[in-house]
Scaffold this motif. Sequence first.
Motif, PDB file in Angstrom:
ATOM      1  N   TYR A 200     -14.609 -20.083 -48.486  1.00 55.70           N
ATOM      2  CA  TYR A 200     -15.223 -20.641 -46.863  1.00 55.70           C
ATOM      3  C   TYR A 200     -14.161 -19.455 -46.158  1.00 55.70           C
ATOM      4  N   ASP A 201     -14.832 -19.680 -44.741  1.00 57.77           N
ATOM      5  CA  ASP A 201     -13.930 -19.108 -43.958  1.00 57.77           C
ATOM      6  C   ASP A 201     -12.660 -18.735 -43.585  1.00 57.77           C
ATOM      7  N   GLU A 202     -12.079 -20.123 -43.795  1.00 62.37           N
ATOM      8  CA  GLU A 202     -10.408 -20.702 -43.974  1.00 62.37           C
ATOM      9  C   GLU A 202     -10.131 -21.595 -44.954  1.00 62.37           C
ATOM     10  N   PRO A 203      -9.167 -21.826 -45.178  1.00 57.92           N
ATOM     11  CA  PRO A 203      -9.217 -23.322 -46.229  1.00 57.92           C
ATOM     12  C   PRO A 203      -9.754 -24.564 -46.152  1.00 57.92           C
ATOM     13  N   TYR A 204     -10.597 -24.509 -47.353  1.00 59.99           N
ATOM     14  CA  TYR A 204     -11.018 -26.098 -46.831  1.00 59.99           C
ATOM     15  C   TYR A 204     -10.438 -26.981 -47.555  1.00 59.99           C
ATOM     16  N   ILE A 205      -9.873 -28.448 -46.555  1.00 59.02           N
ATOM     17  CA  ILE A 205      -9.162 -28.949 -47.636  1.00 59.02           C
ATOM     18  C   ILE A 205      -9.628 -30.179 -46.928  1.00 59.02           C
ATOM     19  N   ASN A 206      -9.820 -30.861 -48.023  1.00 55.91           N
ATOM     20  CA  ASN A 206     -10.284 -32.371 -47.558  1.00 55.91           C
ATOM     21  C   ASN A 206     -10.733 -33.371 -49.220  1.00 55.91           C
ATOM     22  N   ASN A 207      -9.672 -34.447 -49.157  1.00 61.04           N
ATOM     23  CA  ASN A 207      -9.190 -35.569 -50.093  1.00 61.04           C
ATOM     24  C   ASN A 207      -8.676 -34.898 -51.395  1.00 61.04           C
ATOM     25  N   ARG A 208      -7.704 -34.210 -50.071  1.00 61.64           N
ATOM     26  CA  ARG A 208      -6.020 -33.372 -51.013  1.00 61.64           C
ATOM     27  C   ARG A 208      -6.967 -32.041 -52.376  1.00 61.64           C
ATOM     28  N   CYS A 209      -7.808 -31.965 -51.878  1.00 69.01           N
ATOM     29  CA  CYS A 209      -8.137 -30.897 -52.746  1.00 69.01           C
ATOM     30  C   CYS A 209      -8.699 -29.483 -51.745  1.00 69.01           C
ATOM     31  N   TYR A 210      -7.685 -28.213 -51.943  1.00 69.23           N
ATOM     32  CA  TYR A 210      -7.707 -27.235 -51.636  1.00 69.23           C
ATOM     33  C   TYR A 210      -8.952 -26.192 -51.888  1.00 69.23           C
ATOM     34  N   GLY A 211      -9.405 -25.579 -51.282  1.00 72.24           N
ATOM     35  CA  GLY A 211     -10.515 -24.009 -51.694  1.00 72.24           C
ATOM     36  C   GLY A 211      -9.977 -23.261 -51.048  1.00 72.24           C
ATOM     37  N   ILE A 212      -9.411 -22.316 -51.332  1.00 70.24           N
ATOM     38  CA  ILE A 212      -8.780 -21.088 -51.094  1.00 70.24           C
ATOM     39  C   ILE A 212      -9.148 -19.781 -51.279  1.00 70.24           C
ATOM     40  N   ASP A 213     -10.988 -19.996 -51.521  1.00 74.10           N
ATOM     41  CA  ASP A 213     -11.443 -18.412 -51.413  1.00 74.10           C
ATOM     42  C   ASP A 213     -11.711 -18.300 -50.595  1.00 74.10           C
ATOM     43  N   THR A 214     -10.869 -16.830 -49.220  1.00 74.20           N
ATOM     44  CA  THR A 214     -11.058 -17.092 -48.182  1.00 74.20           C
ATOM     45  C   THR A 214     -12.364 -15.366 -48.674  1.00 74.20           C
ATOM     46  N   GLY A 215     -12.873 -15.037 -49.613  1.00 74.62           N
ATOM     47  CA  GLY A 215     -13.855 -13.703 -48.732  1.00 74.62           C
ATOM     48  C   GLY A 215     -13.172 -12.711 -48.097  1.00 74.62           C
ATOM     49  N   CYS A 216     -11.914 -12.417 -49.066  1.00 80.21           N
ATOM     50  CA  CYS A 216     -11.390 -11.471 -48.716  1.00 80.21           C
ATOM     51  C   CYS A 216     -12.382  -9.670 -49.198  1.00 80.21           C
ATOM     52  N   VAL A 217     -13.294 -10.505 -50.627  1.00 79.97           N
ATOM     53  CA  VAL A 217     -14.204  -8.684 -50.826  1.00 79.97           C
ATOM     54  C   VAL A 217     -15.341  -8.774 -49.283  1.00 79.97           C
ATOM     55  N   LEU A 218     -15.516 -10.123 -48.807  1.00 82.64           N
ATOM     56  CA  LEU A 218     -16.819  -9.796 -48.017  1.00 82.64           C
ATOM     57  C   LEU A 218     -15.834  -9.409 -46.519  1.00 82.64           C
ATOM     58  N   GLY A 219     -14.876  -8.923 -46.209  1.00 82.13           N
ATOM     59  CA  GLY A 219     -14.044  -8.600 -45.214  1.00 82.13           C
ATOM     60  C   GLY A 219     -13.401  -9.748 -44.447  1.00 82.13           C
ATOM     61  N   ASN A 220     -12.680 -10.547 -44.824  1.00 80.34           N
ATOM     62  CA  ASN A 220     -12.045 -11.341 -44.624  1.00 80.34           C
ATOM     63  C   ASN A 220     -10.802 -11.697 -44.671  1.00 80.34           C
ATOM     64  N   LYS A 221     -10.752 -12.240 -45.590  1.00 78.93           N
ATOM     65  CA  LYS A 221      -8.790 -12.521 -45.782  1.00 78.93           C
ATOM     66  C   LYS A 221      -8.809 -12.720 -47.162  1.00 78.93           C
ATOM     67  N   LEU A 222      -7.364 -12.902 -47.464  1.00 74.98           N
ATOM     68  CA  LEU A 222      -7.142 -12.692 -48.992  1.00 74.98           C
ATOM     69  C   LEU A 222      -5.862 -14.501 -48.438  1.00 74.98           C
ATOM     70  N   THR A 223      -6.016 -15.371 -49.245  1.00 77.80           N
ATOM     71  CA  THR A 223      -5.447 -16.262 -48.786  1.00 77.80           C
ATOM     72  C   THR A 223      -4.457 -17.248 -50.024  1.00 77.80           C
ATOM     73  N   ALA A 224      -3.050 -17.113 -49.761  1.00 76.49           N
ATOM     74  CA  ALA A 224      -2.316 -17.254 -50.985  1.00 76.49           C
ATOM     75  C   ALA A 224      -1.716 -19.006 -50.221  1.00 76.49           C
ATOM     76  N   TYR A 225      -1.748 -20.212 -50.818  1.00 77.01           N
ATOM     77  CA  TYR A 225      -1.173 -21.615 -50.502  1.00 77.01           C
ATOM     78  C   TYR A 225       0.002 -21.951 -51.668  1.00 77.01           C
ATOM     79  N   ILE A 226       0.883 -22.326 -50.609  1.00 77.94           N
ATOM     80  CA  ILE A 226       2.294 -22.586 -50.752  1.00 77.94           C
ATOM     81  C   ILE A 226       2.340 -24.006 -50.464  1.00 77.94           C
TER      82      ILE A 226
END
Length: 245
Positions: A200-226
Amino acid sequence: MDQFLKLKIEKPYAIIGDIHGCFLEFERLVNKIRKEYGKDTFIISVGDTVDRGDYNIETIEFCFYLKKEGNFIEIQSNHNRKFVKWLKGKNVRISYGMQKTVNEFLALPEERQIELREEYIKYYSECPLYLIINDNVVVAHAGIKDDMIGKTGDKIKSFVLYGKTTGRYTEKGFPERLDWTKDRILRPDSPKIVYGHVVYDEPYINNRCYGIDTGCVLGNKLTAYIPDEERFIYQKAEKVYFSFD
């Protein structure tokens, strides 16, 4: 191990999305997290630490280092599982992204290849299939359904590692994946589910689910969730390491 692991973590912890050989961003993000939360902050990787990026061996060795420190754990994932199969001499189809990892490995001195092969096979064998943290957060590489939590088996392993796909591909070249989060029925005690695998371009949040692969290797960013603070910390990619074009 093809088992889940229950953890009780009573200190700050952060969950980092798919790294894919982006060692520079990985190290900087860990340092950024620990500068703010302390050196003993527990770091969790959702897997897919190898392939596509430029520093796959450095990433592996950094994971070894963090694990030896005692405040790090990685869960099983599809790319890393395939690399282990290759290390064991099994016949796997090597994609362009995986070829970068293989080339880095084969460029090592032969003695180091032998050592690293043994080290990594052992390391991955100790990675749990998924994590249950403090009974209120579940971390699984491609996600997990509520009726699978606390269970194991081939069907569950397949879902946790690969998710569900339609057999078609998106414009960016990714397998078209079914959004399993849309069908989730929440209860008051439903845990947060944190996953990677789907970009995803940004963290995807839906129904208390959190997708945090924001495509660092594709040139976007690496994401950490607290999870305890409902907060994200980012590290911008240094460059585009990989493209499906």
